[in-house]
Design a protein around this motif. Structure first.
Motif, short mmCIF file in Angstrom:
data_model
loop_
_atom_site.label_atom_id
_atom_site.label_comp_id
_atom_site.label_asym_id
_atom_site.label_seq_id
_atom_site.Cartn_x
_atom_site.Cartn_y
_atom_site.Cartn_z
N SER A 72 30.61 50.65 48.00
CA SER A 72 31.82 50.00 48.49
C SER A 72 31.54 49.07 49.67
O SER A 72 32.30 48.13 49.91
CB SER A 72 32.87 51.04 48.87
N ASP A 73 30.45 49.29 50.40
CA ASP A 73 30.10 48.40 51.51
C ASP A 73 29.27 47.20 51.04
O ASP A 73 28.91 46.34 51.84
CB ASP A 73 29.34 49.17 52.61
N ARG A 74 28.99 47.15 49.73
CA ARG A 74 28.25 46.04 49.10
C ARG A 74 26.92 45.76 49.79
O ARG A 74 26.48 44.61 49.90
CB ARG A 74 29.10 44.77 49.08
N ASP A 75 26.30 46.81 50.29
CA ASP A 75 25.01 46.70 50.97
C ASP A 75 23.89 46.72 49.92
O ASP A 75 23.62 47.74 49.31
CB ASP A 75 24.85 47.88 51.94
N ARG A 76 23.26 45.57 49.71
CA ARG A 76 22.23 45.47 48.67
C ARG A 76 21.03 46.36 48.95
O ARG A 76 20.30 46.71 48.03
CB ARG A 76 21.75 44.02 48.53
N ARG A 77 20.82 46.71 50.22
CA ARG A 77 19.68 47.57 50.54
C ARG A 77 19.86 48.97 49.97
O ARG A 77 18.91 49.73 49.89
CB ARG A 77 19.50 47.64 52.06
N PRO B 93 39.94 58.80 42.64
CA PRO B 93 40.01 58.32 44.03
C PRO B 93 38.65 58.05 44.67
O PRO B 93 38.57 57.25 45.61
CB PRO B 93 40.73 59.47 44.74
N SER B 94 37.60 58.65 44.16
CA SER B 94 36.29 58.47 44.78
C SER B 94 35.58 57.21 44.32
O SER B 94 34.46 56.93 44.73
CB SER B 94 35.41 59.70 44.50
N ILE B 95 36.24 56.41 43.46
CA ILE B 95 35.63 55.18 42.96
C ILE B 95 36.54 53.99 43.23
O ILE B 95 37.75 54.06 43.01
CB ILE B 95 35.37 55.27 41.45
N VAL B 96 35.96 52.89 43.73
CA VAL B 96 36.67 51.62 43.89
C VAL B 96 36.42 50.79 42.64
O VAL B 96 35.27 50.56 42.27
CB VAL B 96 36.15 50.86 45.13
N PHE B 97 37.50 50.34 41.99
CA PHE B 97 37.35 49.47 40.82
C PHE B 97 37.71 48.05 41.21
O PHE B 97 38.81 47.80 41.71
CB PHE B 97 38.24 49.94 39.67
N LYS B 98 36.80 47.14 40.95
CA LYS B 98 37.05 45.74 41.29
C LYS B 98 38.15 45.16 40.40
O LYS B 98 38.98 44.39 40.87
CB LYS B 98 35.76 44.94 41.12
N PRO C 151 28.00 59.26 53.59
CA PRO C 151 29.37 59.64 53.95
C PRO C 151 30.19 58.41 54.37
O PRO C 151 29.70 57.55 55.11
CB PRO C 151 29.16 60.59 55.13
N GLY C 152 31.40 58.31 53.85
CA GLY C 152 32.26 57.17 54.17
C GLY C 152 32.12 56.01 53.20
O GLY C 152 32.91 55.07 53.24
N VAL C 153 31.10 56.07 52.36
CA VAL C 153 30.87 55.01 51.37
C VAL C 153 31.30 55.54 49.99
O VAL C 153 31.12 56.71 49.68
CB VAL C 153 29.38 54.60 51.34
N ARG C 154 31.89 54.65 49.18
CA ARG C 154 32.29 55.05 47.84
C ARG C 154 31.55 54.22 46.79
O ARG C 154 31.03 53.14 47.08
CB ARG C 154 33.80 54.87 47.64
N LEU C 155 31.52 54.73 45.58
CA LEU C 155 30.97 53.98 44.46
C LEU C 155 31.96 52.87 44.09
O LEU C 155 33.17 53.07 44.11
CB LEU C 155 30.77 54.92 43.27
N ARG C 156 31.44 51.69 43.77
CA ARG C 156 32.28 50.54 43.39
C ARG C 156 31.86 50.06 42.00
O ARG C 156 30.69 49.79 41.77
CB ARG C 156 32.11 49.43 44.42
N VAL C 157 32.83 49.98 41.09
CA VAL C 157 32.57 49.52 39.72
C VAL C 157 33.03 48.07 39.59
O VAL C 157 34.20 47.77 39.84
CB VAL C 157 33.30 50.41 38.70
N THR C 158 32.13 47.19 39.19
CA THR C 158 32.50 45.78 39.02
C THR C 158 32.73 45.43 37.56
O THR C 158 33.45 44.47 37.26
CB THR C 158 31.43 44.84 39.61
#
Ligand SMILES: [Zn+2]
Length: 169
Positions: free
Chosen positions: A135-140, A66-71, A102-109
């Motif tokens: 998960s917010d796709r913030d490149r910074r 649940p702690s990871i977003v999979f594309k 906090p509030g951001v998750r890891l995203r696997v592409t």
């Protein structure tokens, strides 16, 4: 992701942005990787591209949590598959990400790639590499995300400008 994105195929070594303890950088500048030697030298080259139904395929595990977003870009579930060693590091990275932001998750592409979308000898073909963002796709955040991947125990980490590529032996 299209072939020729340069994912971990090249990437000149460069100075890390900062350091935490010892020699491990706390973040990686865009276009740099750690350790500053070739990926193949650290994690080993691929011996074969893993195909569905093969013995090597049956050794892959599902990395979903649940702690990871999979594309799951290909909608085949391939990107959820990886070696057990990779999954261990990935789940540790997911924990570090939620603690850092906090509030951001890891995203696997990308994880295992069965469609030959990467370079000739990509570690993705053996399920030993992941491409991640937040998960917010913030490149910074990518520079620090790369540092967290190193902290999580990935053997080789590269800041690829629009994602972080991380691999294991
Ligand atoms: Zn990659």
């Amino acid at each position: 992701m299209l072939f020729g994105s340069g994912c971990a195929e090249t990437g000149a070594p460069g100075p890390p942005l900062g350091r935490d303890s010892g020699a491990r950088p706390a973040a990686l500048a865009p276009g740099t990787h750690f350790p500053p030697v070739s990926e193949a030298r650290i994690v080993g080259g691929i011996s074969t591209r893993v195909k569905r139904g093969s013995p090597a395929f049956r050794r892959l595990v599902r990395g979903a949590t649940p702690s990871i977003v999979f594309k799951d870009e290909e909608a085949t579930g391939a990107d959820l598959l990886m070696t057990p060693r990779l999954r261990t590091r990935l789940h540790e990275l997911a924990r570090l990400v939620t603690r850092e932001w906090p509030g951001v998750r890891l995203r696997v592409t990308e994880a295992w790639d069965e469609d030959s979308e990467h370079g000739e000898n990509s570690i993705h073909y053996e399920g030993r590499a992941v491409d991640v963002t937040t998960s917010d796709r913030d490149r910074r955040k990518l520079g620090r995300l790369a540092g967290l991947a190193i902290q999580a125990g990935f053997d080789w980490v590269s800041h690829e400008r629009d994602h972080v590529h991380a691999s294991v032996r």
